[in-house]
Design a protein around this motif. Structure first.
Motif, PDB file in Angstrom:
ATOM      1  N   GLY A   1     -15.037   3.399 -25.637  1.00  0.00           N
ATOM      2  CA  GLY A   1     -15.845   2.356 -26.046  1.00  0.00           C
ATOM      3  C   GLY A   1     -15.585   1.249 -25.702  1.00  0.00           C
ATOM      4  O   GLY A   1     -15.925   0.188 -26.068  1.00  0.00           O
ATOM      5  N   ALA A   2     -14.702   1.126 -24.945  1.00  0.00           N
ATOM      6  CA  ALA A   2     -14.536  -0.079 -23.782  1.00  0.00           C
ATOM      7  C   ALA A   2     -15.305  -0.539 -23.319  1.00  0.00           C
ATOM      8  O   ALA A   2     -16.449   0.519 -22.548  1.00  0.00           O
ATOM      9  CB  ALA A   2     -13.131   0.752 -23.512  1.00  0.00           C
ATOM     10  N   ALA A   3     -14.922  -1.886 -22.877  1.00  0.00           N
ATOM     11  CA  ALA A   3     -15.949  -2.946 -22.283  1.00  0.00           C
ATOM     12  C   ALA A   3     -15.984  -2.790 -21.406  1.00  0.00           C
ATOM     13  O   ALA A   3     -15.091  -2.311 -19.950  1.00  0.00           O
ATOM     14  CB  ALA A   3     -16.008  -4.484 -22.405  1.00  0.00           C
ATOM     15  N   GLN A   4     -16.782  -2.767 -20.149  1.00  0.00           N
ATOM     16  CA  GLN A   4     -16.937  -2.781 -18.430  1.00  0.00           C
ATOM     17  C   GLN A   4     -15.574  -3.741 -17.954  1.00  0.00           C
ATOM     18  O   GLN A   4     -15.447  -3.094 -17.197  1.00  0.00           O
ATOM     19  CB  GLN A   4     -18.488  -2.619 -17.671  1.00  0.00           C
ATOM     20  N   LEU A   5     -15.845  -5.103 -18.545  1.00  0.00           N
ATOM     21  CA  LEU A   5     -15.132  -5.795 -18.528  1.00  0.00           C
ATOM     22  C   LEU A   5     -13.508  -5.394 -18.298  1.00  0.00           C
ATOM     23  O   LEU A   5     -13.200  -5.532 -16.990  1.00  0.00           O
ATOM     24  CB  LEU A   5     -15.248  -7.142 -19.134  1.00  0.00           C
ATOM     25  N   TYR A   6     -12.870  -4.659 -18.592  1.00  0.00           N
ATOM     26  CA  TYR A   6     -12.050  -4.178 -19.309  1.00  0.00           C
ATOM     27  C   TYR A   6     -11.161  -3.387 -18.360  1.00  0.00           C
ATOM     28  O   TYR A   6     -10.544  -2.758 -17.073  1.00  0.00           O
ATOM     29  CB  TYR A   6     -10.960  -3.479 -20.684  1.00  0.00           C
ATOM     30  N   THR A   7     -12.459  -2.242 -17.871  1.00  0.00           N
ATOM     31  CA  THR A   7     -12.576  -1.166 -17.145  1.00  0.00           C
ATOM     32  C   THR A   7     -11.678  -1.414 -15.595  1.00  0.00           C
ATOM     33  O   THR A   7     -11.389  -1.358 -15.249  1.00  0.00           O
ATOM     34  CB  THR A   7     -13.255   0.003 -17.582  1.00  0.00           C
ATOM     35  N   GLU A   8     -12.903  -2.239 -15.285  1.00  0.00           N
ATOM     36  CA  GLU A   8     -13.176  -3.204 -14.381  1.00  0.00           C
ATOM     37  C   GLU A   8     -11.788  -3.620 -13.816  1.00  0.00           C
ATOM     38  O   GLU A   8     -11.270  -3.628 -12.608  1.00  0.00           O
ATOM     39  CB  GLU A   8     -14.304  -3.749 -13.823  1.00  0.00           C
ATOM     40  N   ARG A   9     -10.955  -3.893 -14.480  1.00  0.00           N
ATOM     41  CA  ARG A   9     -10.300  -4.808 -14.200  1.00  0.00           C
ATOM     42  C   ARG A   9      -8.918  -3.958 -14.321  1.00  0.00           C
ATOM     43  O   ARG A   9      -8.549  -4.788 -13.504  1.00  0.00           O
ATOM     44  CB  ARG A   9      -9.540  -6.600 -15.510  1.00  0.00           C
ATOM     45  N   LEU A  10      -8.199  -3.090 -14.993  1.00  0.00           N
ATOM     46  CA  LEU A  10      -7.888  -2.043 -14.660  1.00  0.00           C
ATOM     47  C   LEU A  10      -7.414  -1.865 -13.494  1.00  0.00           C
ATOM     48  O   LEU A  10      -7.078  -1.674 -12.482  1.00  0.00           O
ATOM     49  CB  LEU A  10      -7.860  -0.799 -15.490  1.00  0.00           C
ATOM     50  N   LEU A  11      -9.016  -1.360 -13.301  1.00  0.00           N
ATOM     51  CA  LEU A  11      -9.625  -0.786 -11.717  1.00  0.00           C
ATOM     52  C   LEU A  11      -8.890  -0.982 -10.743  1.00  0.00           C
ATOM     53  O   LEU A  11      -7.994  -1.037  -9.463  1.00  0.00           O
ATOM     54  CB  LEU A  11     -11.001  -0.224 -11.260  1.00  0.00           C
TER      55      LEU A  11
END
Length: 202
Positions: free
Chosen positions: A36-46
């Motif tokens: 359920g995470a937003a793409q923004l947060y996933t990309e930020r972690l990456l």
């Protein structure tokens, strides 16, 4: 046997630092699981992780980021979900019952067999199989090097999973319970426990 580390299901402030340290200690297979995470947060972690480790990361969602970041592959949690149209690359899957395990293995690089024990992080997810069922699945060849044990896996039951013929174990709660995301800065205990997990899985 293979050691897979699954991320905590929620993001937290020190996460990229801890994951980078785990990679430095020899983590070779990280499953990025943030339902359920937003793409923004996933990309930020990456983007906060060293690029040389991208090839060791598998996505559980937002599959399009796989090619954008050169990640290892995608993981499909829903047994009814098909591989995305046009996708080319490694696919792993989660399986919830032994009856569909053989078919799942044919379509996957490896399969997580879920709920081997009560889940540590998600308390409502309970053990599905008894030891006799698992022993029979092992004897019949259903459990093999392409099947990884998921659900309540810890330092205490890695040997049992190995004896049953599992090709890997998926560790989540047993690792992340060593670090309090709300008020702890020192993650030495977590790193020390990872080293013990690696030794137990070798």
């Amino acid at each position: 046997m293979k050691l897979v580390i699954m991320t905590k299901s929620t993001f937290f402030v020190e996460e990229n630092i801890i994951l980078s340290a785990l990679f430095d200690e020899g983590m070779t297979n990280l499953h990025l699981f943030k339902p359920g995470a937003a793409q923004l947060y996933t990309e930020r972690l990456l983007t906060l992780l060293p690029e040389e480790h991208y090839k060791k990361i598998t996505l559980h969602d937002q599959y399009y980021l796989k090619d954008e970041y050169g990640l290892a592959g995608i993981h499909i949690d829903n047994p009814m979900e098909d591989i995305p149209n046009g996708y080319k690359g490694n696919v792993s899957r989660t399986c919830c019952d032994l009856s569909s395990l053989k078919m799942m293995k044919k379509k996957s690089k490896y399969v997580f067999l879920k709920n081997i024990h009560d889940c540590i992080e998600f308390k409502k997810e309970k053990q599905t199989f008894n030891n006799m069922q698992l022993m029979e699945a092992s004897r019949s060849g259903l459990i093999d090097k392409h099947v990884y044990a998921l659900g309540g896996m810890s330092i205490d039951n890695i040997k049992a999973a190995k004896d049953l013929g599992f090709g890997g174990v998926v560790i989540c709660g047993d690792l992340w319970c060593r670090f309090n995301i709300h008020n702890q800065m020192d993650f030495k205990d977590l790193i020390s426990h990872f080293k013990k997990l690696r030794y137990a899985a070798d």
